[in-house]
Design an enzyme around this catalytic site. Structure first.
Site, PDB file in Angstrom:
ATOM      1  CE  LYS A 198      -4.610   1.009   0.339  1.00 41.17           C
ATOM      2  NZ  LYS A 198      -5.475  -0.349   0.184  1.00 41.17           N
TER       3      LYS A 198
HETATM    4  N1  GLU Z   1      -7.387  -0.035  -3.131  1.00 43.11           N
HETATM    5  C1  GLU Z   1      -8.026  -1.063  -3.495  1.00 43.11           C
HETATM    6  C2  GLU Z   1      -8.066  -2.090  -2.053  1.00 43.11           C
HETATM    7  O1  GLU Z   1      -7.970  -1.694  -1.047  1.00 43.11           O
HETATM    8  C3  GLU Z   1      -7.600  -1.847  -4.716  1.00 43.11           C
HETATM    9  C4  GLU Z   1      -6.084  -2.425  -4.761  1.00 43.11           C
HETATM   10  C5  GLU Z   1      -5.811  -2.719  -6.162  1.00 43.11           C
HETATM   11  O2  GLU Z   1      -6.517  -3.017  -6.928  1.00 43.11           O
HETATM   12  O3  GLU Z   1      -4.620  -3.107  -6.174  1.00 43.11           O
HETATM   13  O4  GLU Z   1      -8.460  -3.230  -2.267  1.00 43.11           O
END
Ligand code: GLU
Length: 424
Positions: free
Chosen positions: A115
């Site tokens: 993240k």
């Molecule tokens: N931000 C989204 C999540 O928390 C998507 C992450 C992604 O598609 O890589 O799942």
């Protein structure tokens, strides 16, 4: 097997990292995870902090702090969104990165978890400032990102345009177009049909799976949705299409209630014009606390972390909670919800539809061949239904909540992969 690792300290203040660790610990204990694997999975593989100088529109230079945490790359390249918000900090990003590892493992896609985030208020930045900030951040993270290494996506405060800038900056550095370095891109740049709706769609599919287990009938059920961003608004619309009455919705401006059901199309149209629900007349104004404790059948928290806590959990009347957001329930509320017999479809399962379609986007980019929306949805629905069944089965096998079961399924998969690879 006896575990020697120390328990996490008792939770004092709410912190998503503590909440994540508490659940990880509980699942590891039930699984009998050995100490070395526990230690290896506990901490992120890599945490990168950058300070990026950005020329603001008035000519002065402002320095922004940005983060990328790779929790695990055992199952494949790390995957996870990038968040732009004032509240972004290293602990939050670490928790969100670990959740991505568990999420990808649960839906069975070949990714680890990561993240990123930048501490900023994106609403206060002009499009030019946002572009310069995003490009500077990408440049600073050029050795972290990569289609085979670490693949960002949108999260709170970022959108397909943000991804387009990352793709362009990274491609310029590479010397050729590299669409697979990010997902959630605009369609013309190699985005996937169905990606924008994917998280909300997965929330709907999980809700349907859970309702079937609880023998709840969608066309006589009511629900409340907290949050009206991408996840909340699309979940609300798709649940309405399944026959549920969406009695309440909310965003930063407040919560809105209508007993007979809010007209979700009207609310979406209102937000498109006015940027928020402020002034929306399709429901009477209630407080956020009232929304969470409404007498509805289904509650979908799709806003921020730590919304359901030991302060309000006892007053929740919904029979089913489906977590659209990441970490909307603090760990100290878990037992209260379990004791009340509420089924909680946890975030790492319920909102995994987004990353599942991100995976499809990456696959399509690497194939250079694009699927129809129908194919994307069909495959994503199948993944979500299967993941729900796997977690449900584990919850019966170990006689634990759906949340603990989800962690057990995830940790088991990552731990057995790590053991086979033998990398420690
Ligand atoms: N931000 C989204 C999540 O928390 C998507 C992450 C992604 O598609 O890589 O799942």
């Amino acid at each position: 097997m006896k575990m020697k690792y120390t328990e996490p300290a008792p939770i004092s203040e709410l912190n998503p990292l503590d909440s994540m660790m508490e659940r990880f610990h509980e699942a590891a204990r039930i699984l009998g995870l050995d100490e070395s694997t526990y230690e290896a999975l506990k901490s992120p593989e890599k945490s990168v902090i950058v300070n990026v100088p950005v020329t603001m529109d008035d000519g002065h230079i402002k320095v922004f702090e940005g983060f990328r945490v790779v929790h695990s790359s055992k199952l494949g390249p790390s995957k996870g969104g990038i968040r732009y918000a004032n509240s972004v900090n290293l602990d939050e990003v670490k928790a969100l990165a670990a959740w991505m590892t568990w999420k990808c493992a649960i839906v069975g896609i070949p990714y680890g978890g990561a993240k990123g985030g930048i501490t900023c208020d994106p609403r206060e930045l002009s499009p030019g400032e946002l572009e310069r900030l995003t490009r500077a951040f990408t440049l600073a993270m050029r050795d972290v990102f990569g289609p085979e290494r670490d693949i960002p996506a949108p999260d709170m405060g970022t959108n397909p345009q943000t991804m387009a800038w990352i793709m362009d900056e990274y491609s310029q550095l590479s010397g050729y177009a590299s669409p697979a370095v990010v997902t959630g891109k605009p369609l013309v740049l190699g985005g996937s049909l169905g990606r924008v709706e994917a998280t909300g769609r997965g929330v709907m599919v999980s809700t349907r799976s859970a309702m079937a287990k609880l023998k709840m009938n969608p066309s006589t059920s009511t629900c409340a949705v907290q949050g009206f961003g991408n996840v909340g608004s699309i979940s609300a619309k798709l649940l309405e299409m399944q026959g549920l009455k969406v009695c309440a919705i909310s965003d930063v401006s407040g919560a809105y209630y209508k007993k007979g059901g809010i007209d979700i199309d009207a609310a979406v149209e209102f937000v498109e014009k006015n940027k928020s629900l402020e002034g929306f007349k399709g429901g009477k104004i209630i407080s956020n606390d009232e929304l969470l404790t409404l007498d509805v059948d289904v509650l979908v928290p799709a806003a921020l972390e730590d919304q359901i806590t030991e302060q309000n959990a006892d007053r929740i009347k919904a029979k089913l909670i489906v977590e659209g957001a990441n970490g909307p329930t603090a760990a100290n509320a878990d037992r209260i919800l379990n004791d009340k017999g509420i089924m909680v479809v946890p975030d790492i399962l319920a909102n995994a539809g987004g990353v599942s379609v991100s995976y499809f986007e990456w696959v399509q980019n690497r194939l250079g061949y694009f699927w129809t929306e129908e194919r994307v949805n069909r495959r994503a629905d199948r993944i979500m239904k299967q993941a729900f069944e796997n977690v449900y089965k584990a919850s019966k096998k170990y006689k634990v909540s759906m949340r603990t079961a989800a962690y057990i399924v995830a940790i088991d998969k990552v731990a057995s992969t790590s053991k086979l690879r033998g990398i420690f």
